[in-house]
Design an enzyme around this catalytic site. Structure first.
Site, PDB file in Angstrom:
ATOM      1  N   TRP A  57       0.794  -1.259  -0.153  1.00 11.81           N
ATOM      2  CA  TRP A  57      -0.093   0.071   0.098  1.00 11.81           C
ATOM      3  C   TRP A  57       0.827   1.192   0.153  1.00 11.81           C
ATOM      4  O   TRP A  57       0.498   2.293  -0.150  1.00 11.81           O
ATOM      5  CB  TRP A  57      -0.975  -0.036   1.277  1.00 11.81           C
ATOM      6  N   LYS A  58       2.421   1.099   0.459  1.00  5.28           N
ATOM      7  CA  LYS A  58       3.100   2.301   0.334  1.00  5.28           C
ATOM      8  C   LYS A  58       2.462   3.476   1.344  1.00  5.28           C
ATOM      9  O   LYS A  58       1.778   2.833   2.368  1.00  5.28           O
ATOM     10  CB  LYS A  58       3.334   3.030  -1.106  1.00  5.28           C
ATOM     11  N   GLU A 105      11.945   2.368  -3.939  1.00  5.22           N
ATOM     12  CA  GLU A 105      11.777   3.826  -3.463  1.00  5.22           C
ATOM     13  C   GLU A 105      12.723   4.066  -2.168  1.00  5.22           C
ATOM     14  O   GLU A 105      13.136   5.010  -1.830  1.00  5.22           O
ATOM     15  CB  GLU A 105      10.190   4.133  -2.872  1.00  5.22           C
ATOM     16  N   GLU A 138      11.305  -5.968  -9.590  1.00  8.50           N
ATOM     17  CA  GLU A 138      10.578  -4.912  -9.908  1.00  8.50           C
ATOM     18  C   GLU A 138      11.383  -4.015 -10.456  1.00  8.50           C
ATOM     19  O   GLU A 138      12.134  -3.008 -10.264  1.00  8.50           O
ATOM     20  CB  GLU A 138      10.108  -4.266  -8.621  1.00  8.50           C
ATOM     21  N   GLY A 175       4.941   2.115 -10.649  1.00  9.46           N
ATOM     22  CA  GLY A 175       3.795   3.416 -10.516  1.00  9.46           C
ATOM     23  C   GLY A 175       3.654   4.098 -11.929  1.00  9.46           C
ATOM     24  O   GLY A 175       3.163   5.219 -11.907  1.00  9.46           O
ATOM     25  N   GLY A 228       1.351  -2.729  -6.388  1.00 12.96           N
ATOM     26  CA  GLY A 228       1.262  -1.408  -5.459  1.00 12.96           C
ATOM     27  C   GLY A 228       0.077  -0.696  -6.057  1.00 12.96           C
ATOM     28  O   GLY A 228      -1.118  -1.048  -5.114  1.00 12.96           O
ATOM     29  N   GLY A 229      -0.188   0.202  -6.781  1.00  9.43           N
ATOM     30  CA  GLY A 229      -1.336   0.783  -7.002  1.00  9.43           C
ATOM     31  C   GLY A 229      -2.526   0.111  -7.229  1.00  9.43           C
ATOM     32  O   GLY A 229      -3.851   0.469  -6.352  1.00  9.43           O
TER      33      GLY A 229
HETATM   34  P1  PGA Z   1       2.862  -0.495  -8.805  1.00 12.13           P
HETATM   35  O1  PGA Z   1       4.018  -0.871  -7.462  1.00 12.13           O
HETATM   36  O2  PGA Z   1       2.346  -1.813  -8.869  1.00 12.13           O
HETATM   37  O3  PGA Z   1       2.141   0.609  -8.366  1.00 12.13           O
HETATM   38  O4  PGA Z   1       3.804  -0.001  -9.955  1.00 12.13           O
HETATM   39  C1  PGA Z   1       4.796  -1.671  -7.135  1.00 12.13           C
HETATM   40  C2  PGA Z   1       5.561  -1.719  -6.153  1.00 12.13           C
HETATM   41  O5  PGA Z   1       6.223  -0.665  -5.883  1.00 12.13           O
HETATM   42  O6  PGA Z   1       5.805  -2.517  -5.233  1.00 12.13           O
END
Ligand code: PGA
Length: 249
Positions: free
Chosen positions: A10-11, A96, A166, A172, A232-233
């Site tokens: 979920w960040k 990140e 990744e 993202g 993520g998203g």
């Molecule tokens: P994303 O992020 O699916 O939004 O590209 C993946 C992640 O950073 O783990």
């Protein structure tokens, strides 16, 4: 046979309401019998998530952890604290964190060791930037990131690590790696592990991450070396995340 794992990162997003919506949706969802699901919410939601996900297949993950058990580390959270809240997985080396918080391989390794010693499954994230891909350095970069960690682990510890590939340019951005691009790198990671031990490589759970969504998940997950996804998203939308889980059967 490796059990697929779909993990939702979920960040710095989410809310108590979202936690509850996931708990309700997964309580009676029809999911593939052999599937692991984990959600990695921000720290403040872990306790609510533990309660909301009770009785569902969703396991809990943390987005990071400090290498130390306790001490003067303002703003940090340790593995033993996370275990107290039922956390079973921990992300380490997310791009990140590598880019925005300058975490290098050594620090990633320390965090990964802390997750192992707290009894959690570390999800080691690796991946190349667009510049590195364009320069033809993808496999060098990714295998160096994997190799740095693996060289520092005991054989038994290596069996407890999940690796998420990744590509940084796919995170993202809505730009997913093609199934062939992802498969090529992930097969190389598995082959690298086979250099240590063939059985280790066979059992290794490899996740793809980078703009995975309900439309492209099935095709990515059909690749022989892709055992799951780090999402993520699309993990912030209950229906999309459920659809990704359903396509992992
Ligand atoms: P994303 O992020 O699916 O939004 O590209 C993946 C992640 O950073 O783990």
């Amino acid at each position: 046979m490796r059990t697929p794992l779909i993990a939702g990162n979920w960040k710095m997003n989410g809310s108590t309401e979202l936690v509850e919506a996931f708990g309700r949706a997964f309580a009676d969802a029809a999911l593939p019998a052999a599937l692991k699901v984990a959600i990695f919410p921000p720290f403040p939601y872990l306790d609510a998530a533990r309660r909301a996900f009770d009785g569902t297949p969703i396991r809990l993950g943390a987005q990071t952890l400090n290498p130390l058990h306790s001490g003067a580390r303002t703003g940090e959270v340790s593995g033993s604290m996370l275990r107290e809240f039922g956390v079973e997985y921990a992300l380490v080396g997310h791009s990140e964190r590598r880019q925005l918080y300058r975490e290098g391989d050594r620090e990633v390794c320390d965090r990964l060791l802390a997750a192992l010693s707290a009894g959690m499954t570390p999800v080691l994230c690796v991946g190349e930037t667009l510049e590195e891909r364009d320069a033809g350095r993808t496999l060098d970069v990714v295998l160096r990131q994997v190799g740095f960690i693996m060289a520092r682990l005991e054989p038994e510890q290596r069996t407890r690590v999940v690796i998420a590939y990744e590509p940084v340019w796919a995170i993202g951005t809505g730009r997913t790696a093609t199934p062939e691009q992802a498969q090529e790198v992930m097969a190389a990671i598995r082959a690298y592990q086979a250099g240590y031990d063939r059985e280790l490589a066979e059992g290794l759970c490899l996740l793809y991450g980078g703009s995975m969504n309900a439309n492209n998940a099935a095709e990515l997950l059909a690749q022989p070396d892709i055992d799951g996804g780090l999402v993520g998203g699309a993990s912030l939308k209950v229906d999309d995340f459920l659809a990704i889980c359903q396509s992992a059967g």
